[in-house]
Design a protein around this motif. Structure first.
Motif, PDB file in Angstrom:
ATOM      1  N   LYS A  23     140.579  68.673 -30.874  1.00 58.86           N
ATOM      2  CA  LYS A  23     140.846  68.440 -29.449  1.00 58.86           C
ATOM      3  C   LYS A  23     140.131  69.455 -28.558  1.00 58.86           C
ATOM      4  O   LYS A  23     139.778  69.148 -27.422  1.00 58.86           O
ATOM      5  N   THR A  24     139.919  70.665 -29.070  1.00 57.01           N
ATOM      6  CA  THR A  24     139.208  71.687 -28.286  1.00 57.01           C
ATOM      7  C   THR A  24     137.816  71.194 -27.906  1.00 57.01           C
ATOM      8  O   THR A  24     137.395  71.294 -26.746  1.00 57.01           O
ATOM      9  N   TYR A  25     137.108  70.623 -28.863  1.00 60.03           N
ATOM     10  CA  TYR A  25     135.735  70.155 -28.616  1.00 60.03           C
ATOM     11  C   TYR A  25     135.736  68.930 -27.710  1.00 60.03           C
ATOM     12  O   TYR A  25     134.895  68.813 -26.813  1.00 60.03           O
ATOM     13  N   VAL A  26     136.683  68.021 -27.937  1.00 53.97           N
ATOM     14  CA  VAL A  26     136.739  66.812 -27.125  1.00 53.97           C
ATOM     15  C   VAL A  26     137.114  67.152 -25.685  1.00 53.97           C
ATOM     16  O   VAL A  26     136.543  66.614 -24.728  1.00 53.97           O
ATOM     17  N   GLY A  27     138.089  68.066 -25.519  1.00 54.86           N
ATOM     18  CA  GLY A  27     138.475  68.475 -24.178  1.00 54.86           C
ATOM     19  C   GLY A  27     137.335  69.135 -23.433  1.00 54.86           C
ATOM     20  O   GLY A  27     137.122  68.887 -22.235  1.00 54.86           O
ATOM     21  N   THR A  28     136.575  69.971 -24.126  1.00 59.87           N
ATOM     22  CA  THR A  28     135.431  70.641 -23.506  1.00 59.87           C
ATOM     23  C   THR A  28     134.352  69.638 -23.127  1.00 59.87           C
ATOM     24  O   THR A  28     133.746  69.730 -22.049  1.00 59.87           O
ATOM     25  N   ALA A  29     134.123  68.663 -23.999  1.00 60.61           N
ATOM     26  CA  ALA A  29     133.133  67.633 -23.688  1.00 60.61           C
ATOM     27  C   ALA A  29     133.567  66.820 -22.473  1.00 60.61           C
ATOM     28  O   ALA A  29     132.752  66.456 -21.617  1.00 60.61           O
ATOM     29  N   GLN A  30     134.878  66.535 -22.374  1.00 59.14           N
ATOM     30  CA  GLN A  30     135.379  65.790 -21.220  1.00 59.14           C
ATOM     31  C   GLN A  30     135.244  66.620 -19.942  1.00 59.14           C
ATOM     32  O   GLN A  30     134.902  66.090 -18.879  1.00 59.14           O
ATOM     33  N   MET A  31     135.481  67.919 -20.035  1.00 61.28           N
ATOM     34  CA  MET A  31     135.328  68.788 -18.872  1.00 61.28           C
ATOM     35  C   MET A  31     133.882  68.774 -18.388  1.00 61.28           C
ATOM     36  O   MET A  31     133.609  68.762 -17.186  1.00 61.28           O
ATOM     37  N   ARG A  83     136.762  55.846 -24.858  1.00 63.78           N
ATOM     38  CA  ARG A  83     137.978  55.087 -24.529  1.00 63.78           C
ATOM     39  C   ARG A  83     138.587  55.518 -23.196  1.00 63.78           C
ATOM     40  O   ARG A  83     139.284  54.738 -22.555  1.00 63.78           O
ATOM     41  N   VAL A  84     138.327  56.760 -22.793  1.00 68.94           N
ATOM     42  CA  VAL A  84     138.887  57.239 -21.520  1.00 68.94           C
ATOM     43  C   VAL A  84     137.819  57.307 -20.440  1.00 68.94           C
ATOM     44  O   VAL A  84     138.051  57.872 -19.368  1.00 68.94           O
ATOM     45  N   ASN A  85     136.664  56.729 -20.720  1.00 70.61           N
ATOM     46  CA  ASN A  85     135.571  56.768 -19.750  1.00 70.61           C
ATOM     47  C   ASN A  85     136.004  56.121 -18.424  1.00 70.61           C
ATOM     48  O   ASN A  85     136.588  55.041 -18.407  1.00 70.61           O
ATOM     49  N   GLY A  86     135.725  56.795 -17.346  1.00 72.50           N
ATOM     50  CA  GLY A  86     136.062  56.282 -16.029  1.00 72.50           C
ATOM     51  C   GLY A  86     137.426  56.702 -15.518  1.00 72.50           C
ATOM     52  O   GLY A  86     137.749  56.444 -14.352  1.00 72.50           O
ATOM     53  N   LYS A  87     138.234  57.352 -16.353  1.00 73.30           N
ATOM     54  CA  LYS A  87     139.549  57.815 -15.930  1.00 73.30           C
ATOM     55  C   LYS A  87     139.413  59.139 -15.167  1.00 73.30           C
ATOM     56  O   LYS A  87     138.614  60.011 -15.530  1.00 73.30           O
ATOM     57  N   GLU A  88     140.214  59.285 -14.114  1.00 73.72           N
ATOM     58  CA  GLU A  88     140.198  60.516 -13.320  1.00 73.72           C
ATOM     59  C   GLU A  88     140.896  61.663 -14.037  1.00 73.72           C
ATOM     60  O   GLU A  88     140.546  62.828 -13.866  1.00 73.72           O
ATOM     61  N   LYS A 131     131.847  66.257 -18.742  1.00 73.71           N
ATOM     62  CA  LYS A 131     131.635  64.953 -18.114  1.00 73.71           C
ATOM     63  C   LYS A 131     132.156  64.936 -16.678  1.00 73.71           C
ATOM     64  O   LYS A 131     131.575  64.307 -15.790  1.00 73.71           O
ATOM     65  N   PHE A 132     133.244  65.638 -16.425  1.00 73.52           N
ATOM     66  CA  PHE A 132     133.774  65.731 -15.064  1.00 73.52           C
ATOM     67  C   PHE A 132     132.884  66.598 -14.168  1.00 73.52           C
ATOM     68  O   PHE A 132     132.991  66.541 -12.950  1.00 73.52           O
ATOM     69  N   ASN A 133     132.040  67.430 -14.804  1.00 72.87           N
ATOM     70  CA  ASN A 133     131.041  68.219 -14.070  1.00 72.87           C
ATOM     71  C   ASN A 133     131.688  69.110 -13.006  1.00 72.87           C
ATOM     72  O   ASN A 133     131.211  69.210 -11.871  1.00 72.87           O
ATOM     73  N   GLY A 134     132.773  69.789 -13.377  1.00 69.57           N
ATOM     74  CA  GLY A 134     133.457  70.661 -12.436  1.00 69.57           C
ATOM     75  C   GLY A 134     132.752  71.990 -12.249  1.00 69.57           C
ATOM     76  O   GLY A 134     132.208  72.560 -13.192  1.00 69.57           O
ATOM     77  N   ARG A 135     132.756  72.490 -11.018  1.00 62.40           N
ATOM     78  CA  ARG A 135     132.192  73.807 -10.720  1.00 62.40           C
ATOM     79  C   ARG A 135     133.241  74.903 -10.842  1.00 62.40           C
ATOM     80  O   ARG A 135     132.910  76.052 -11.106  1.00 62.40           O
TER      81      ARG A 135
END
Length: 430
Positions: free
Chosen positions: A30-38, A13-18, A40-44
């Motif tokens: 939320k811990t697991y979802v937040g980590t999965a989103q992080m 549902r939040v795909n494509g959001k910055e 997806k952002f592929n941050g270094r």
């Protein structure tokens, strides 16, 4: 990292959001979802801010679920340590975990261009004037992830700072005038403003739509899973003579070796004194709690406010020969909770009402109530969450015709217990 279907759907549902916010009920992962989103952002270079009591939990979780190094930033790390970590990081990336209390005292964190910042329990930055809120709003980042089950505790005026983090370009004054119905009131000759009692907010659906537009996702437990029933039982407790004297005279002395002396020479001192006389200084409440603990050998969670209550509750548990676990600002020891089915876990609200997973237990006792509704609502979800298979029981020993009844009424209405409400109670007493 395995996810439930509803968690994957939330990510889609939040795909494509910055920037994103998972405003999900407590216990939905939320811990697991937040980590999965992080991921997806592929941050270094990532920064995770959380409560002090949750740092070790986040470290263990991220160590196994993200690539690159994971560093716990605590008081032992000075500026040079941070710089060394950043510039000699693993090619796969670096995630730094810091607690809110320390973060604003490390201004160098605001100098780095973070790929992702993630705020666990983002409701902590509700107050736009607080040092930690100003610090967070000054961070440089590409992506932001907010996690909270109670983002504003029903007070929409407190959402502005999180809206800004999500990238909503709106001033605080415009935000408040658009979504809050303000009323003027006076203390002496000084004018103050507050949301109207009968109709505090306006354009609420528009507000939620704008938040969704900027990456917020809302999810209630009953929309995705069926958890066991919650049973709340209030236990009437008699007021003590000491409580009645202090209520009227703002002074009381009792006991010996040495005697206890309480002086209500300010509103705050009077409030705290009354609350303590309903809890640690109430033999009627102590007897009621002992009866509850003696009635079952199951795990119990007991929430408390002050260190003096902790000492008393430890004495009660020791008298019963029950193993003890403790969670507060100085200590987090859950060994007895994890290993012993008859354990008693003593949890201070500020340190453990948010984020702990205690679903091995089914029974909570509120030795003394918090004055903040978010702490009360969050505390109930420590046991009522994914993985819970049994009915959850909540016991609230409530001193009759006391400040506790006023606090509990406010909490039931999802309101904080404030000086204003206390003064209303005072007028009824006098």
């Amino acid at each position: 990292m395995g996810l439930y279907d509803f968690q994957r759907e939330g990510l889609s549902r939040v795909n494509g959001k910055e920037n994103v916010a998972f405003y999900w009920d407590m216990g939905l992962g939320k811990t697991y979802v937040g980590t999965a989103q992080m991921a997806k952002f592929n941050g270094r270079l990532n920064l995770v801010l959380c409560q002090k009591s949750k740092m070790d939990d986040w470290y263990q979780h991220l160590y196994w679920n993200v690539s690159g190094d994971v560093i716990l930033l605590d008081k032992k790390h000075q500026k040079n340590d941070i710089i060394k970590c950043v510039f000699n990081r693993n090619p796969n990336g670096l995630t730094i975990i810091c607690n809110y209390e320390l973060a604003w005292r490390r201004p160098i964190l605001a100098d780095y261009p973070w790929d992702v910042i993630m705020l666990d329990e983002s409701s902590i930055i509700q107050n736009a004037k607080a040092k930690i809120t100003k610090f967070v709003l000054g961070l440089h980042y590409k992506h932001c992830i907010l996690l909270s089950g109670t983002p504003c505790s029903g007070k929409y005026e407190n959402l502005w700072s999180q809206a800004v983090l999500l990238g909503w370009d709106i001033s605080k004054s415009v935000f408040e005038s658009t979504y809050v119905n303000w009323e003027r009131f006076y203390i002496g000759r000084t004018a103050h403003f507050r949301p109207c009692k009968n109709n505090p907010y306006k354009n609420v659906e528009r507000l939620k739509d704008k938040l969704r537009e900027h990456g917020a996702d809302f999810l209630k437990t009953d929309m995705v899973i069926e958890l066991p029933e919650q049973m709340i039982t209030t236990i009437p407790i008699k007021s003590s003579d000491e409580y009645l004297r202090f209520k009227m005279d703002k002074f009381v002395e009792f006991g010996d070796k040495p005697p206890v002396e309480l002086i209500g020479d300010s509103i705050m001192a009077w409030r705290i004194g009354l609350r303590r006389l309903c809890a640690e200084y109430s033999e009627y409440k102590i007897d009621a709690v002992m009866d509850l603990l003696s009635s079952s050998n199951e795990r119990f969670i007991i929430f408390y406010n002050w260190n003096s209550e902790l000492k008393l509750l430890m004495t009660l548990a020791n008298e019963l020969g029950r193993p003890i676990s403790i969670v507060n600002g100085k200590e987090k020891d859950l060994e007895a909770y994890e290993d012993e089915t008859d354990s008693i876990t003593l949890v201070q609200y500020q340190a453990g009402a948010m984020g702990l997973n205690l679903q091995k237990a089914q029974r909570i006792i509120y030795f003394s109530l918090p004055e903040r509704t978010d702490l009360f609502e969050q505390s109930k979800k420590r046991i009522h969450r994914l993985g819970q298979k049994s009915t959850c029981w909540y016991y609230i020993p409530l001193t009759e015709r006391s400040i506790e009844t006023g606090i509990y009424k406010a909490l039931q209405e999802r309101r904080d217990y404030t000086d204003e409400l206390f003064k209303e109670d005072m007028r009824e007493w006098i």
